[in-house]
Scaffold this active site. Structure first.
Site, PDB file in Angstrom:
ATOM      1  N   HIS A  21       0.844  -1.202   0.000  1.00  0.00           N
ATOM      2  CA  HIS A  21       0.000   0.000   0.000  1.00  0.00           C
ATOM      3  C   HIS A  21       0.881   1.254   0.000  1.00  0.00           C
ATOM      4  O   HIS A  21       0.622   2.209  -0.739  1.00  0.00           O
ATOM      5  CB  HIS A  21      -0.867   0.047   1.266  1.00  0.00           C
ATOM      6  CG  HIS A  21      -1.947  -0.977   1.350  1.00  0.00           C
ATOM      7  ND1 HIS A  21      -2.094  -1.807   2.435  1.00  0.00           N
ATOM      8  CD2 HIS A  21      -2.964  -1.295   0.505  1.00  0.00           C
ATOM      9  CE1 HIS A  21      -3.148  -2.585   2.271  1.00  0.00           C
ATOM     10  NE2 HIS A  21      -3.688  -2.312   1.093  1.00  0.00           N
ATOM     11  N   ARG A  94      -1.608  -5.688  -8.172  1.00  0.00           N
ATOM     12  CA  ARG A  94      -0.498  -6.580  -7.860  1.00  0.00           C
ATOM     13  C   ARG A  94      -0.234  -7.557  -8.985  1.00  0.00           C
ATOM     14  O   ARG A  94       0.896  -7.858  -9.315  1.00  0.00           O
ATOM     15  CB  ARG A  94      -0.811  -7.398  -6.599  1.00  0.00           C
ATOM     16  CG  ARG A  94      -0.673  -6.638  -5.344  1.00  0.00           C
ATOM     17  CD  ARG A  94      -1.388  -7.323  -4.226  1.00  0.00           C
ATOM     18  NE  ARG A  94      -2.824  -7.210  -4.408  1.00  0.00           N
ATOM     19  CZ  ARG A  94      -3.697  -7.366  -3.441  1.00  0.00           C
ATOM     20  NH1 ARG A  94      -3.293  -7.678  -2.247  1.00  0.00           N
ATOM     21  NH2 ARG A  94      -4.978  -7.230  -3.665  1.00  0.00           N
ATOM     22  N   SER A 131      -3.106  -7.772   2.821  1.00  0.00           N
ATOM     23  CA  SER A 131      -3.368  -7.664   4.264  1.00  0.00           C
ATOM     24  C   SER A 131      -3.804  -9.007   4.827  1.00  0.00           C
ATOM     25  O   SER A 131      -3.449  -9.371   5.951  1.00  0.00           O
ATOM     26  CB  SER A 131      -4.442  -6.601   4.524  1.00  0.00           C
ATOM     27  OG  SER A 131      -4.010  -5.365   4.044  1.00  0.00           O
TER      28      SER A 131
HETATM   29  P1  ADP Z   1      -9.794  -3.557  -0.484  1.00  0.00           P
HETATM   30  O1  ADP Z   1     -10.486  -4.373   0.544  1.00  0.00           O
HETATM   31  O2  ADP Z   1     -10.570  -2.358  -0.914  1.00  0.00           O
HETATM   32  O3  ADP Z   1      -9.210  -4.325  -1.630  1.00  0.00           O
HETATM   33  P2  ADP Z   1      -7.126  -3.357   0.502  1.00  0.00           P
HETATM   34  O4  ADP Z   1      -6.659  -2.631   1.714  1.00  0.00           O
HETATM   35  O5  ADP Z   1      -6.946  -4.813   0.467  1.00  0.00           O
HETATM   36  O6  ADP Z   1      -8.622  -2.928   0.363  1.00  0.00           O
HETATM   37  O7  ADP Z   1      -6.470  -2.740  -0.792  1.00  0.00           O
HETATM   38  C1  ADP Z   1      -6.625  -1.387  -1.146  1.00  0.00           C
HETATM   39  C2  ADP Z   1      -6.001  -1.182  -2.510  1.00  0.00           C
HETATM   40  O8  ADP Z   1      -4.601  -1.436  -2.433  1.00  0.00           O
HETATM   41  C3  ADP Z   1      -6.538  -2.102  -3.595  1.00  0.00           C
HETATM   42  O9  ADP Z   1      -6.553  -1.406  -4.814  1.00  0.00           O
HETATM   43  C4  ADP Z   1      -5.532  -3.208  -3.645  1.00  0.00           C
HETATM   44  O10 ADP Z   1      -5.486  -3.818  -4.915  1.00  0.00           O
HETATM   45  C5  ADP Z   1      -4.262  -2.420  -3.383  1.00  0.00           C
HETATM   46  N1  ADP Z   1      -3.208  -3.245  -2.824  1.00  0.00           N
HETATM   47  C6  ADP Z   1      -3.261  -4.079  -1.772  1.00  0.00           C
HETATM   48  N2  ADP Z   1      -2.073  -4.668  -1.562  1.00  0.00           N
HETATM   49  C7  ADP Z   1      -1.250  -4.180  -2.521  1.00  0.00           C
HETATM   50  C8  ADP Z   1       0.116  -4.411  -2.887  1.00  0.00           C
HETATM   51  N3  ADP Z   1       0.866  -5.287  -2.237  1.00  0.00           N
HETATM   52  N4  ADP Z   1       0.610  -3.733  -3.927  1.00  0.00           N
HETATM   53  C9  ADP Z   1      -0.167  -2.878  -4.620  1.00  0.00           C
HETATM   54  N5  ADP Z   1      -1.447  -2.619  -4.360  1.00  0.00           N
HETATM   55  C10 ADP Z   1      -1.977  -3.261  -3.321  1.00  0.00           C
END
Ligand code: ADP
Length: 181
Positions: A21, A94, A131
Site C-alpha cells: 500500500h 499486484r 493484508s
Molecule cells: P480492499 O479491501 O478495498 O481491496 P485493501 O486494503 O486490500 O482494500 O487494498 C486497497 C487497494 O490497495 C486495492 O486497490 C488493492 O489492490 C491495493 N493493494 C493491496 N495490496 C497491494 C500491494 N501489495 N501492492 C499494490 N497494491 C496493493
C-alpha cells in the site's frame, strides 16, 4: 495551459496497511496534488483493527508526505468521492488476478458517477503482499519485517496476543472490497 489541480482518493480496508500500500501511496503522491487515503468502515464484518486504529497507524506513516492525508469513510466509495470532490479513484494492482475484479469495480464506479479510476502497479517485491496474508503469517509467528512497517508489526503482534491467535478471522480481499464499495 495551466495544470489542473488533481485530488485523488485511495480507498481500501488497510487492515493493516502494508509496504505494498505504501508503495502505491508514494508513487501516487508524485502524480496527484492531493491524495486522501480513505479507510473503509464496514458495519458488517469483523476486522482485526478498528477503522480508528487503522487511520492512526497510517497517519504515523504518512507524516511528512506532502499532500497526503488519511480519514475513515462509510458507505459507497463513489459517494464518498463526490463528497470529497475527488477527481479520481486510485487503486493498486499486484497481479493479473487483481485486474479482473478491479476492472469490474472501476467500470461500475464510472457508470454510476463518471469518476475515473487510475491504477498503479506495485513494485515486484510487493506483488504477493496482501493484508489477508499478512494477518495469516503474523498469526503463525512469521517474519514480516520486509512486508510491513515496524510500527504496524508491533501493533499486529500485540493485537494477536490479545485476541489469541485462534481469534483471527480469515476473509478474502474481495470480500473487503465489496463491503467497502
Ligand atoms: P480492499 O479491501 O478495498 O481491496 P485493501 O486494503 O486490500 O482494500 O487494498 C486497497 C487497494 O490497495 C486495492 O486497490 C488493492 O489492490 C491495493 N493493494 C493491496 N495490496 C497491494 C500491494 N501489495 N501492492 C499494490 N497494491 C496493493
Amino acid at each position: 495551459m495551466a495544470k489542473k489541480f488533481v485530488r485523488a482518493i485511495f480507498p481500501g480496508s488497510f487492515d493493516p496497511i502494508t509496504n505494498g500500500h505504501l508503495d502505491v501511496i508514494s508513487r501516487g503522491m508524485k502524480l496527484f496534488d492531493e491524495l486522501v487515503i480513505a479507510v473503509g468502515r464496514s458495519p458488517v464484518k469483523n476486522q482485526l483493527f478498528t477503522p480508528e486504529e487503522r487511520v492512526e497507524m497510517i497517519a504515523e506513516l504518512i507524516r511528512g508526505m506532502p499532500g497526503v492525508s488519511v480519514e475513515p469513510f462509510e458507505g459507497l466509495t463513489v459517494e464518498y468521492a463526490a463528497r470529497k470532490k475527488a477527481d479520481v479513484i486510485l487503486r493498486g494492482l499486484r497481479s493479473l488476478t487483481d485486474v479482473q475484479y478491479e476492472f469490474q469495480l472501476a467500470m461500475t464506479n464510472r457508470a454510476v458517477t463518471g469518476i475515473e479510476t487510475i491504477f498503479i502497479m506495485t513494485s515486484e517485491q510487493y506483488g504477493f503482499t496482501s493484508s489477508t496474508l499478512i494477518r495469516e503469517v503474523a498469526s503463525l509467528g512469521g517474519d514480516l519485517s520486509n512486508l510491513i512497517p515496524k510500527t504496524v508489526h508491533e501493533r499486529l503482534k500485540q493485537r494477536l496476543k490479545k485476541n489469541g491467535h485462534g481469534a483471527l478471522r480469515s476473509r478474502s480481499e474481495s470480500e473487503d472490497t465489496i463491503l467497502n464499495t
